[in-house]
Design an enzyme around this catalytic site. Structure first.
Site, short mmCIF file in Angstrom:
data_model
loop_
_atom_site.label_atom_id
_atom_site.label_comp_id
_atom_site.label_asym_id
_atom_site.label_seq_id
_atom_site.Cartn_x
_atom_site.Cartn_y
_atom_site.Cartn_z
N CYS A 1 1.07 45.28 15.06
CA CYS A 1 2.44 45.28 15.59
C CYS A 1 2.46 45.23 17.11
CB CYS A 1 3.21 46.49 15.06
SG CYS A 1 2.57 48.08 15.64
N ASP B 1 -2.82 49.77 13.52
CA ASP B 1 -1.91 50.15 14.61
C ASP B 1 -2.66 51.14 15.48
OD1 ASP B 1 0.37 50.61 16.15
OD2 ASP B 1 1.38 51.85 14.66
N HIS C 1 9.30 51.94 10.77
CA HIS C 1 9.53 50.83 11.72
C HIS C 1 9.89 49.57 10.90
CE1 HIS C 1 9.56 48.67 15.33
NE2 HIS C 1 8.29 48.66 15.66
N ARG D 1 9.45 38.86 15.76
CA ARG D 1 10.43 39.94 15.93
C ARG D 1 11.78 39.36 16.32
NH1 ARG D 1 8.77 45.08 17.08
NH2 ARG D 1 10.97 45.54 16.75
N ARG E 1 15.94 53.61 18.96
CA ARG E 1 14.51 53.98 18.87
C ARG E 1 14.41 55.45 19.23
NH1 ARG E 1 9.05 50.94 20.84
NH2 ARG E 1 9.59 49.84 18.94
N GLN F 1 9.84 45.86 12.32
CA GLN F 1 8.50 45.28 12.46
C GLN F 1 8.04 44.65 11.14
OE1 GLN F 1 6.41 45.22 15.37
NE2 GLN F 1 5.48 43.69 14.06
N1 NVA Z 1 2.94 53.66 15.71
C1 NVA Z 1 3.34 53.21 17.02
C2 NVA Z 1 4.09 51.91 16.89
C3 NVA Z 1 4.51 51.32 18.21
C4 NVA Z 1 5.26 50.01 18.04
C5 NVA Z 1 4.19 54.27 17.69
O1 NVA Z 1 5.03 54.87 17.01
O2 NVA Z 1 4.00 54.52 18.87
N1 CP Z 2 5.79 46.52 17.99
C1 CP Z 2 6.72 47.09 18.76
O1 CP Z 2 7.68 47.68 18.27
O2 CP Z 2 6.52 46.93 20.09
P1 CP Z 2 7.33 47.64 21.27
O3 CP Z 2 6.92 49.11 21.25
O4 CP Z 2 6.86 46.95 22.50
O5 CP Z 2 8.79 47.50 21.03
#
Ligand code: NVA
Ligand code: CP
Length: 306
Positions: free
Chosen positions: A259, A219, A131, A287, A104, A134
Site C-alpha cells: 500500500c 505493509d 483501510h 487509489r 483518517r 486501499q
Molecule cells: N498500516 C499503515 C498503513 C499506512 C497507509 C499505518 O496504519 O500506518
Molecule cells: N497507502 C496510503 O494510504 O498511503 P498514504 O498514507 O500516503 O495516504
C-alpha cells in the site's frame, strides 16, 4: 441518519464492490483518453486527517477536482476538534455544509461516531482497524493484471494490522483464500478473523503462506501511532521480510502489492519494488481511480450502475 457511508468493505455487497472496481477501470480509461467527466460540479468533500498521508490526501483531492468538485483539507490542529469539540457536534455542523466527509483517524469508533451524526456520506480514509479505500485499489490492480481474484490464494506477510484486517474483509467480499504469516502476538483482530471464517488461515512461516499464492502483500511493521514499539518490532519481524526469493516460492504468475509508504530493507528487500512482479506503483495510482468511482457512487449515486 440516512446517508450511506463507506467505513468498511462490509458496508457494500460483493456486487456493489465489483461494480465499483469496474467503474474505476472505466474512469481510468476516460482519464487516459483526456475525456473530461465532471458530475460533481459544485460538490465539496471535507477531509479530516489526524494522521499523515501522501496518497490518500492527494487521490481524494485530485479526484474531487477531476470530477468537477472541490476538497477541503482539515487538520484537527486547526479546527475545534483539536480543542475538544465533540465529534457528534462537529459531524452535524460539517455535514450541513459539505457533500461528503473523508476521515483518517486513530480509533475506528471516531468514524462510527461521526457517521452516526452525519447527514452526508462518511468515508474511512484509514483507521487503526481498517483501510477499505486501499483495498479498492488493490482489488482493481489485481483485476487489471490477472482478472477475477475469486478462488485465488492471497498471502499477507508481516503485521496483522489495519491493512491485514481489510484483507480479511476482502477475502469474504471478493471470495479468495487468505493466508496470513505473522509473529505470535501480532495477529489481526479476532473479530475480523472470525468474520473471514474458513477463508483465512494463520501460519507462522512466510514460505508456507506464499506457496502457490497468486498475490503477496505486506505493509510496514510499525503503523502510525505505534512509533514507540518500532525497535522491538524491527527485531521481531525480521524473518517476515518479503524479497525476491520469497516471491519465487509463490505461483509463477504472482503479483506483489504494497500500500506504501514502504521501508526498503525492512518489510521488503531494497530491490523488491523494481521487480517486475511488483505492481505497487500501479496500485498507488489506482487509489485515484477507485476513489473517484466511490465518490461518484456516494455523492452522485444516480450515475452508476451498481
Ligand atoms: N498500516 C499503515 C498503513 C499506512 C497507509 C499505518 O496504519 O500506518
Ligand atoms: N497507502 C496510503 O494510504 O498511503 P498514504 O498514507 O500516503 O495516504
Amino acid at each position: 441518519m440516512s446517508a450511506r457511508h463507506f467505513l468498511s468493505l462490509m458496508d457494500y455487497s460483493p456486487q456493489e464492490l465489483g461494480g465499483l472496481i469496474r467503474r474505476a477501470i472505466e474512469l481510468k480509461d476516460l482519464r487516459k483518453r483526456s475525456i473530461a467527466h465532471e458530475p460533481l460540479q459544485g460538490r465539496v468533500l471535507g477531509m479530516i486527517f489526524e494522521k499523515a498521508s501522501t496518497r490518500t490526501r492527494l487521490s481524494f483531492e485530485a479526484g474531487m477536482i477531476q470530477l468537477g468538485g472541490q476538497a477541503i483539507f482539515l487538520s484537527p490542529r486547526d479546527t475545534q476538534l483539536g480543542r475538544g469539540e465533540p465529534i457528534g457536534d462537529t459531524a452535524i455542523v460539517m455535514s450541513s455544509m459539505l457533500d461528503a466527509v473523508m476521515i483518517r483517524t486513530f480509533a475506528h469508533s471516531n468514524l462510527t461516531e461521526f457517521a452516526a451524526h452525519s447527514t452526508v456520506p462518511v468515508i474511512n480514509g484509514l483507521s487503526d482497524d481498517l483501510h477499505p479505500c486501499q483495498l479498492l485499489a488493490d482489488m482493481q490492480t489485481f483485476q487489471e493484471a490477472r482478472g477475477s481474484i475469486a478462488g485465488k490464494t492471497v498471502a499477507w506477510i508481516g503485521d496483522g494490522n489495519n491493512m491485514c484486517n481489510s484483507y480479511l474483509e476482502a477475502a469474504v467480499q471478493f471470495d479468495f483464500q487468505l493466508r496470513i504469516a505473522c509473529p505470535e502476538g501480532y495477529e489481526p483482530k479476532a473479530e475480523f478473523l472470525a468474520l473471514a471464517g474458513d477463508r483465512a488461515r494463520i501460519v507462522r512461516d512466510p514460505r508456507e503462506a506464499v506457496a502457490g499464492a497468486h498475490l503477496v502483500s505486506t505493509d510496514v511493521w510499525t503503523s502510525m501511532g505505534q512509533e514507540e514499539e518500532s525497535a522491538k518490532r524491527l527485531k521481531l519481524f525480521a524473518p517476515y521480510q518479503v524479497n525476491r526469493a520469497l516471491l519465487d516460492a509463490a505461483d509463477p504468475q504472482v503479483i506483489f502489492l504494497h500500500c506504501l509508504p514502504a521501508h526498503r530493507g525492512e518489510e521488503i528487500s531494497s530491490d523488491l519494488l523494481d521487480d517486475p512482479r511488483s505492481l505497487a506503483w500501479q496500485q498507488a495510482e489506482n487509489r485515484l481511480h477507485a476513489q473517484k468511482a466511490l465518490l461518484e457512487l456516494l455523492v452522485a449515486p444516480g450515475l452508476q450502475r451498481a
